[in-house]
Scaffold this motif. Structure first.
Motif, mmCIF file in Angstrom:
data_model
loop_
_atom_site.group_PDB
_atom_site.id
_atom_site.type_symbol
_atom_site.label_atom_id
_atom_site.label_comp_id
_atom_site.label_asym_id
_atom_site.label_seq_id
_atom_site.Cartn_x
_atom_site.Cartn_y
_atom_site.Cartn_z
ATOM 1 N N ILE A 49 6.153 -35.426 -1.331
ATOM 2 C CA ILE A 49 7.005 -35.870 -0.108
ATOM 3 C C ILE A 49 7.912 -35.511 0.132
ATOM 4 O O ILE A 49 8.886 -35.251 -0.098
ATOM 5 C CB ILE A 49 6.304 -37.306 0.199
ATOM 6 C CG1 ILE A 49 4.815 -37.787 -0.482
ATOM 7 C CG2 ILE A 49 6.482 -37.649 1.711
ATOM 8 C CD1 ILE A 49 4.753 -39.036 -0.108
ATOM 9 N N GLN A 50 7.654 -34.617 1.518
ATOM 10 C CA GLN A 50 9.102 -33.864 1.944
ATOM 11 C C GLN A 50 9.000 -34.752 3.479
ATOM 12 O O GLN A 50 7.949 -35.142 4.429
ATOM 13 C CB GLN A 50 8.497 -32.698 2.776
ATOM 14 C CG GLN A 50 8.906 -31.554 1.102
ATOM 15 C CD GLN A 50 8.291 -29.951 1.823
ATOM 16 O OE1 GLN A 50 9.287 -29.508 2.295
ATOM 17 N NE2 GLN A 50 7.698 -29.494 1.443
ATOM 18 N N GLY A 51 9.977 -34.844 4.033
ATOM 19 C CA GLY A 51 10.451 -35.790 5.791
ATOM 20 C C GLY A 51 11.887 -36.019 5.710
ATOM 21 O O GLY A 51 12.503 -35.791 5.200
ATOM 22 N N HIS A 69 9.284 -38.739 10.301
ATOM 23 C CA HIS A 69 8.839 -37.516 10.236
ATOM 24 C C HIS A 69 8.186 -37.053 8.271
ATOM 25 O O HIS A 69 9.132 -37.157 7.829
ATOM 26 C CB HIS A 69 9.018 -36.203 10.374
ATOM 27 C CG HIS A 69 8.209 -34.219 10.255
ATOM 28 N ND1 HIS A 69 6.957 -34.701 10.759
ATOM 29 C CD2 HIS A 69 8.610 -34.184 8.913
ATOM 30 C CE1 HIS A 69 6.540 -33.476 10.444
ATOM 31 N NE2 HIS A 69 7.299 -33.074 9.173
ATOM 32 N N PHE A 70 7.316 -37.753 7.928
ATOM 33 C CA PHE A 70 6.789 -36.909 6.848
ATOM 34 C C PHE A 70 5.999 -35.860 6.016
ATOM 35 O O PHE A 70 4.795 -35.878 6.900
ATOM 36 C CB PHE A 70 6.099 -38.875 5.420
ATOM 37 C CG PHE A 70 7.411 -40.011 5.931
ATOM 38 C CD1 PHE A 70 8.718 -38.748 5.475
ATOM 39 C CD2 PHE A 70 6.952 -40.547 6.063
ATOM 40 C CE1 PHE A 70 9.495 -40.455 5.531
ATOM 41 C CE2 PHE A 70 7.512 -41.654 5.676
ATOM 42 C CZ PHE A 70 8.940 -41.515 5.321
ATOM 43 N N GLU A 71 5.925 -35.586 5.107
ATOM 44 C CA GLU A 71 4.750 -34.503 5.196
ATOM 45 C C GLU A 71 4.182 -34.428 2.875
ATOM 46 O O GLU A 71 4.775 -34.343 2.859
ATOM 47 C CB GLU A 71 5.240 -32.400 5.185
ATOM 48 C CG GLU A 71 5.521 -32.509 6.653
ATOM 49 C CD GLU A 71 5.894 -30.652 7.138
ATOM 50 O OE1 GLU A 71 6.172 -30.563 6.017
ATOM 51 O OE2 GLU A 71 6.192 -30.798 7.663
ATOM 52 N N GLY A 72 2.759 -34.247 3.707
ATOM 53 C CA GLY A 72 2.245 -34.606 1.810
ATOM 54 C C GLY A 72 1.496 -35.787 1.172
ATOM 55 O O GLY A 72 2.328 -35.842 0.287
ATOM 56 N N GLY A 137 -1.277 -36.006 4.178
ATOM 57 C CA GLY A 137 -1.086 -35.485 5.577
ATOM 58 C C GLY A 137 0.554 -35.290 6.134
ATOM 59 O O GLY A 137 1.637 -35.774 4.956
ATOM 60 N N THR A 138 0.090 -35.249 6.796
ATOM 61 C CA THR A 138 1.419 -35.272 7.722
ATOM 62 C C THR A 138 1.573 -36.915 9.089
ATOM 63 O O THR A 138 0.489 -36.946 8.771
ATOM 64 C CB THR A 138 1.927 -34.027 8.947
ATOM 65 O OG1 THR A 138 1.485 -33.062 8.204
ATOM 66 C CG2 THR A 138 2.909 -34.547 9.666
ATOM 67 N N TYR A 139 2.533 -36.906 8.977
ATOM 68 C CA TYR A 139 2.735 -38.642 9.276
ATOM 69 C C TYR A 139 4.121 -38.534 10.182
ATOM 70 O O TYR A 139 5.311 -38.218 10.002
ATOM 71 C CB TYR A 139 3.192 -40.044 8.528
ATOM 72 C CG TYR A 139 3.075 -41.136 9.231
ATOM 73 C CD1 TYR A 139 1.946 -42.281 9.365
ATOM 74 C CD2 TYR A 139 4.673 -41.485 9.432
ATOM 75 C CE1 TYR A 139 2.496 -43.332 10.046
ATOM 76 C CE2 TYR A 139 4.857 -42.969 9.708
ATOM 77 C CZ TYR A 139 3.508 -43.984 10.066
ATOM 78 O OH TYR A 139 3.966 -44.826 11.063
ATOM 79 N N ASP A 140 4.307 -38.531 11.242
ATOM 80 C CA ASP A 140 4.998 -38.808 12.301
ATOM 81 C C ASP A 140 4.922 -40.207 13.298
ATOM 82 O O ASP A 140 3.832 -40.052 13.697
ATOM 83 C CB ASP A 140 4.758 -37.627 13.434
ATOM 84 C CG ASP A 140 5.076 -35.990 12.945
ATOM 85 O OD1 ASP A 140 6.461 -35.600 12.789
ATOM 86 O OD2 ASP A 140 4.038 -35.223 12.710
ATOM 87 N N VAL A 202 12.730 -31.838 6.027
ATOM 88 C CA VAL A 202 11.244 -30.511 5.849
ATOM 89 C C VAL A 202 11.885 -29.170 5.288
ATOM 90 O O VAL A 202 10.767 -28.408 5.195
ATOM 91 C CB VAL A 202 10.203 -30.707 6.796
ATOM 92 C CG1 VAL A 202 8.954 -30.682 6.473
ATOM 93 C CG2 VAL A 202 10.413 -31.728 7.918
#
Length: 236
Positions: A49-51, A69-72, A137-140, A202
């Motif tokens: 996980i990135q972000g 903000h997280f991705e993955g 997926g992506t979390y914002d 990110v």
């Protein structure tokens, strides 16, 4: 008998009152803190996980505005939680070493965090107060938290600490990052030689994932069994 019951009720009420977190004020406007995930998993085979989480004082210095903000985010293992933790991540990237949640008013986990009454929650329980991560997926998400602090002398200060992202089912730690002060009063600051988990948001890290003594097996829910909480942390 009635007197004893009344006394117990009064004691319980006093305990609830004592554990409520006060709203923070006079946080320094312009001070910005950011924690950037390393783009690797704390355990081998886990999701990368990135972000980042970026934080600064709210309007007129009241509370803290968080931008998450997280991705993955993986499809299995949720809903995911994340918390401010009591200690920073050491150089080796060991998320277990971050200890328990930031909880200066000793709310604990015996009483579940109530998003409609966030003063009774642990200061560090951002997911409990503002929502768990429900989808892949992506979390914002951007929100105001009235109980965290960017004032160093405040018990709820987190700028020298960390956050940890957990699986929802068993609280296993997936990844973590340290907060770093990025600007002060509108002036950018850069800290050379930052440890893993800090830097620009990110951007995947090229370093290898931190090693652990063993690789947790993945279960049918897509997550490893519960393991390795920090000192003093409870499972829930």
């Amino acid at each position: 008998m009635h007197g004893k019951t009344a006394l117990m009720m009064l004691s319980a009420a006093a305990m609830v009152s004592a554990r409520e977190a006060p709203a923070t004020n006079n946080n320094p406007v312009g001070d910005v803190y950011q924690a950037v995930l390393p783009g690797t998993s704390f355990f081998p085979g886990g999701p990368k996980i990135q972000g980042s989480i970026t934080a600064q004082a709210g309007d007129n210095g009241r509370g803290v505005k968080f931008n998450v903000h997280f991705e993955g985010i993986p499809a299995a293992g949720g809903p995911f939680t994340y918390h401010l933790h009591l200690k920073p991540v050491p150089e080796g990237g060991n998320c277990t070493a971050t200890s328990s949640h930031l909880d200066p008013y000793e709310a604990g986990v015996a009483v579940a965090c109530d998003a409609s009454n966030p003063a009774i929650c642990e200061v560090g329980d951002l997911a409990g107060k503002h929502g768990k991560i429900e989808s892949a997926g992506t979390y914002d998400k951007t929100y105001q938290d009235d109980y965290a602090s960017t004032t160093k002398s405040d018990a709820a200060f987190f700028g020298d600490k960390s956050f940890v992202l957990h699986y929802g089912g068993n609280n296993t730690r997936i990844t973590c990052a340290n907060f770093v002060k990025k600007s002060s009063g509108g002036n950018s600051t850069t800290t050379p030689g930052q440890p893993t988990g800090t830097g620009s948001p990110v951007v995947p890290s090229t370093s290898a994932p931190a090693t652990t003594t063993s690789s947790p097996p993945i279960n049918a829910a897509g997550q490893p069994p519960y393991e390795g909480l920090g000192e003093g942390e409870q499972k829930e």
